[in-house]
Motif scaffolding. Sequence first.
Motif, PDB file in Angstrom:
ATOM      1  N   ALA A 233       0.108  -0.452   4.510  1.00 34.60           N
ATOM      2  CA  ALA A 233       0.220  -0.273   5.855  1.00 34.60           C
ATOM      3  C   ALA A 233       1.580  -0.589   6.441  1.00 34.60           C
ATOM      4  N   LEU A 234       2.157   0.407   7.001  1.00 32.70           N
ATOM      5  CA  LEU A 234       3.501   0.184   7.454  1.00 32.70           C
ATOM      6  C   LEU A 234       3.422  -0.450   8.947  1.00 32.70           C
ATOM      7  N   HIS A 235       3.829  -1.726   9.277  1.00 31.36           N
ATOM      8  CA  HIS A 235       3.674  -2.088  10.246  1.00 31.36           C
ATOM      9  C   HIS A 235       2.573  -1.997  11.080  1.00 31.36           C
TER      10      HIS A 235
ATOM     11  N   GLY B 226      -1.350   2.519   9.895  1.00 25.40           N
ATOM     12  CA  GLY B 226      -1.516   1.332   9.297  1.00 25.40           C
ATOM     13  C   GLY B 226      -2.802   0.568   9.347  1.00 25.40           C
ATOM     14  N   TYR B 227      -3.179   0.283  10.850  1.00 24.14           N
ATOM     15  CA  TYR B 227      -4.474  -0.341  11.232  1.00 24.14           C
ATOM     16  C   TYR B 227      -5.580   0.600  10.576  1.00 24.14           C
ATOM     17  N   GLY B 228      -5.506   1.975  10.688  1.00 26.71           N
ATOM     18  CA  GLY B 228      -6.433   2.700  10.397  1.00 26.71           C
ATOM     19  C   GLY B 228      -6.753   2.654   8.973  1.00 26.71           C
ATOM     20  N   ALA B 229      -5.645   2.462   8.114  1.00 27.07           N
ATOM     21  CA  ALA B 229      -5.621   2.301   6.600  1.00 27.07           C
ATOM     22  C   ALA B 229      -6.356   1.184   5.997  1.00 27.07           C
TER      23      ALA B 229
ATOM     24  N   LEU C  74      -2.100   5.509   2.942  1.00 30.74           N
ATOM     25  CA  LEU C  74      -0.782   5.097   3.515  1.00 30.74           C
ATOM     26  C   LEU C  74      -0.689   5.411   5.208  1.00 30.74           C
ATOM     27  N   GLY C  75      -0.629   4.288   5.810  1.00 27.62           N
ATOM     28  CA  GLY C  75      -0.504   4.433   7.451  1.00 27.62           C
ATOM     29  C   GLY C  75       0.965   3.942   8.085  1.00 27.62           C
TER      30      GLY C  75
ATOM     31  N   LEU D 275      -3.587  -4.202  -2.096  1.00 26.34           N
ATOM     32  CA  LEU D 275      -3.309  -4.018  -0.678  1.00 26.34           C
ATOM     33  C   LEU D 275      -1.891  -4.711  -0.434  1.00 26.34           C
ATOM     34  N   MET D 276      -1.140  -3.949   0.300  1.00 22.62           N
ATOM     35  CA  MET D 276       0.246  -4.161   0.887  1.00 22.62           C
ATOM     36  C   MET D 276       0.400  -3.824   2.123  1.00 22.62           C
ATOM     37  N   PHE D 277       1.009  -4.740   3.241  1.00 21.66           N
ATOM     38  CA  PHE D 277       1.322  -4.235   4.453  1.00 21.66           C
ATOM     39  C   PHE D 277       2.554  -5.073   4.789  1.00 21.66           C
TER      40      PHE D 277
END
Length: 348
Positions: free
Chosen positions: A180-182, A161-164, A155-156, A282-284
Motif C-alpha cells: 500500500a502506497l501512502h 492502498g486502503y483498498g488493498a 498494489l494500491g 505486507l508492506m506500506f
Amino acid sequence: MRGVLWSCLVLFLALAPLAARAEGRLVDFEVASKRFDGAKVGVSPVRKVTAYLPDGYGAGTRRYPVVYFLPNLFDGHRAIFERDGAKAALDRAIAAGTVPPLILVSADFSTPAGSSFYATSPVTGDWTGFLAKDLVDAVDGRFRTLPRAEARGLLGDRMGGYGAIRTAMVAPGVFGSVYALHPVGTGVGLQTMNSRPNFERLARARSLDDLGDDGFSRVFLGMYQAFLPNPDKPPFYVDLPASGHGETLATDPVLTAKLQNAFLLDRLLLVHAAELKRLRGLMFDWGRFDGNADHVVSNRAFAGLLEELGVPNEAEEYRGWWGERHWTQGGRVETRALPFFARTLAFD
C-alpha cells in the motif's frame, strides 16, 4: 574474413539498442459483473480494465503472477499508464532484473460520487466480490496466469492502498501479498472526519452537481454511500453522521461510531488480524511531509497496532508528501514495491 567480421559487428551494434528496448504491451478489455445489479446510484455493470503484459508474453507457454493495481480517489484505471508512465516503469524494472516478468492489471473502481472505497454496499454494489472473484476469474481466464493466491499481489495508491489492505482482510485466501502506497483510512487522525464535509450543503443537495467543486463533501459522500448506506433515503441514499457546519456542527455519535467501525482499518484489524497473518508479505509506506498530518499519525499508529497483534509487516516513513507520483524512474514503485513483489510472489 575481416570484412565479414566487421559486417557482423555493425549488425550487432545496430540490433543491440532494439534488444535493450524490449517492451511489454497494454491490453484493454471489459468485465461484466452482476455485483452491481440493484445498486441505487446507477453503477455500470461493465467495468473497463487495462492489463500490462511483459515482453515475451506472446511467445511460449510461460505463466505469470499478477499484481492488481487499485487507483486513488478520482483516478481512472488508465491514469497510471497515460499520466504516470507505469508501462515504462515496468519495462525498466523487468529489463533490469528488479522483478521477474509479471502481469499488472488496473480496473475501474469508480462510482458517480468518485470512489467505491473498495467496499460492499447496497447503494454502490459489491466491489469486494467484483475484485476478489469476478475480476480475478476474468484475468485468469483471459491470460496465462498462475491462478493461485501466492501468485497474486495487490498494489494500491492512497485510497487504493486502503483498498488493498482492506481486501486482504475481508476476502482472505485470494491474494498473497499486499503493498500500500501512502494508504489513508488506517485510523483516526488529529482532525475529526465530521469536521471536513459541509453537512448543510449535503443536506440541501439534490444531485452531485449541487456539490460543485466541494471536494471534501464529494469524497465523504462516497464514503457514506459505502459505509452508511440507506437504500430508502434518496437522492444520495445515505445517513449523514452529522448536521450543520462549523460552529453549528452537531455529531450523531451512533452513526459516527458505525462509520468508524466499518471504514477504519485499525477497527477492522481487531477482527481480521488472522487473515493478514496468512499473507506472504505486507508492506506500506507514507510521506512524512503530507500536508494532512492525519495520514502520518494514523499510519504510524497502524504500524504499531500490527506489531501489537503480531502481524508481520514492513512499514516505512519516507521523506515525501501527498500527491507525488510513484511510477517515475527511481520512484517508490521501482525501488520498493516491485522488489517487494519479487520477494513475496510465486513465479513460474
